[in-house]
Design a protein around this motif. Structure first.
Motif, mmCIF file in Angstrom:
data_model
loop_
_atom_site.group_PDB
_atom_site.id
_atom_site.type_symbol
_atom_site.label_atom_id
_atom_site.label_comp_id
_atom_site.label_asym_id
_atom_site.label_seq_id
_atom_site.Cartn_x
_atom_site.Cartn_y
_atom_site.Cartn_z
ATOM 1 N N ILE A 48 0.380 -5.142 3.002
ATOM 2 C CA ILE A 48 1.911 -5.084 1.962
ATOM 3 C C ILE A 48 2.262 -5.345 0.550
ATOM 4 O O ILE A 48 2.450 -6.602 0.410
ATOM 5 N N GLU A 101 -1.372 -9.626 5.996
ATOM 6 C CA GLU A 101 0.253 -9.197 6.737
ATOM 7 C C GLU A 101 -0.776 -9.686 8.161
ATOM 8 O O GLU A 101 -0.177 -9.423 9.167
ATOM 9 N N GLY A 123 6.694 -1.913 -0.507
ATOM 10 C CA GLY A 123 6.425 -1.890 1.152
ATOM 11 C C GLY A 123 7.630 -2.332 1.673
ATOM 12 O O GLY A 123 8.362 -1.678 1.829
ATOM 13 N N VAL A 183 6.220 0.330 6.964
ATOM 14 C CA VAL A 183 7.424 -1.077 7.089
ATOM 15 C C VAL A 183 8.127 -1.029 7.779
ATOM 16 O O VAL A 183 8.559 -1.887 8.485
#
Length: 284
Positions: A48, A101, A123, A183
C-alpha cells in the motif's frame, strides 16, 4: 493481507503445539493461535502507499488553508523549506512510501509481482499536527474545535471517498488517519492512546498520541505524533529523554482481536511491524 492463493508452500514449517481440553479436544483459542503461527504459509504479500506528514502549525490562523497544496497534492517536503535541515529545525514535512504488507516484513520497493492495493492512489493518509491551539491558551485542555477545523480541511483536500480511521487530540496535538475504501475494508484492531508529559509530568501541552492499526489481519502499523520538550542545554535534553521514556512506557494498546479471540495482553510501542514517528519540539 490474508489471502489464500491455493498453492502449497515449499518451506518446511516447525510443528505448532496446540493446547487441548482432554475432554473436548482442541479449543477455538488454541486452533486460532496455531493458524496464526503458520500464516506465512497461506498469505500473499501486498503493498500500500502511505503518506505521512508532520507540521508544527504554531497556532497560526489560516494554516489549514495550506494543507491541500502541501500535504495532499505535493510530494515530499514543502519546496519552500527544502533548504532547511529538518533533523535540526522545526517545520513541516511529508513522506510518501510504498509499504510491503506482510507480517514481520520491513521491505519496501517496486516489486511488480506484489499487488499494490488501491492502485496508484494513496492507501493511507496520516497527518500529525502540533500546536493546533496556543500553548498559553486557558482553554487549551478543553478546546476541541480545532480538530473539526483540521478534519474539514483535510477532507476537502482529499478525494471524497476516503474514510476516517482515527482522530485523536491531546491539547495541541492532533493525529488524523484516513484510508482509501479498499484499504479501509482491511483495517481492524484500531487502538489510539494519548500520553501527556507536560506540566506536572502529565498535562497535554507536551506528550504523544499513538495509533495502532492492523492491515489484513497480519500487519501491525503504529503512528506516533509527539511534541517534546525543547531547548539545547543538558536540562532540556534530559527532559526530552524523559518525555520519550514516559511515552514509550505508558503507551499500551488494546489487546489484538483475531477472529473473535482476544490476546492476553495489549501491545506496546515497538511490538508493531511498521512504526512511524512524527515529532517536534518548541520553545514553549
Amino acid at each position: 493481507m490474508t489471502a489464500s492463493d491455493g498453492a502449497s508452500t515449499s518451506q518446511q514449517s516447525d510443528p505448532v503445539e496446540v493446547e487441548q481440553d482432554l475432554a473436548n479436544g482442541p479449543t477455538h483459542y488454541s486452533l486460532s493461535r496455531a493458524l496464526l503461527a503458520r500464516k506465512d504459509e497461506y498469505v500473499r504479500r501486498h503493498r500500500i502507499r502511505v503518506k505521512v506528514g508532520s507540521w508544527n502549525v504554531a497556532a497560526c490562523p489560516g494554516t489549514d488553508k495550506d494543507l491541500a497544496g502541501w500535504f495532499v497534492d505535493g510530494r515530499g517536503l514543502d519546496k519552500s523549506i527544502t533548504k532547511l535541515d529538518l533533523h535540526d529545525q522545526g517545520g513541516k514535512g511529508a513522506e510518501e512510501r510504498d509499504v510491503s504488507e506482510t507480517s514481520g516484513s520491513s521491505q519496501t520497493g517496486e516489486d511488480d509481482s506484489v499487488r499494490l492495493v488501491g492502485g496508484a492512489e494513496i492507501g493511507l493518509y496520516v497527518l500529525g499536527l502540533q500546536e493546533i491551539i496556543a500553548l498559553n491558551s486557558i482553554s487549551q485542555y478543553a478546546d476541541t474545535s480545532a480538530t473539526s477545523k483540521w478534519q474539514a480541511a483535510l477532507e476537502a483536500a482529499m478525494p471524497p471517498y476516503y474514510k476516517l480511521i482515527t482522530s485523536q487530540q491531546l491539547s495541541g496535538l492532533l493525529l488524523l488517519m484516513y484510508a482509501s475504501p479498499e484499504v479501509a475494508d482491511t483495517i481492524t484492531n484500531v487502538s489510539t492512546v494519548s500520553v501527556g508529559t507536560g506540566l506536572l509530568g502529565y498535562m497535554g501541552n507536551k506528550g504523544g498520541v499513538s495509533s495502532r492499526i492492523m492491515l489484513g489481519e497480519t500487519t501491525r502499523m503504529v503512528f506516533t505524533n509527539c511534541h517534546l520538550a525543547s531547548g539545547h542545554d543538558q536540562t532540556n535534553l534530559d527532559r526530552r529523554c524523559w518525555d520519550y521514556g514516559r511515552i514509550m512506557a505508558q503507551t499500551q494498546f488494546a489487546p489484538l482481536n483475531h477472529g473473535g479471540i482476544l490476546e492476553d495482553e495489549g501491545e506496546k510501542l515497538g511490538d508493531e511491524d511498521f512504526g512511524f514517528g512524527l515529532a517536534t519540539s518548541t520553545t514553549a
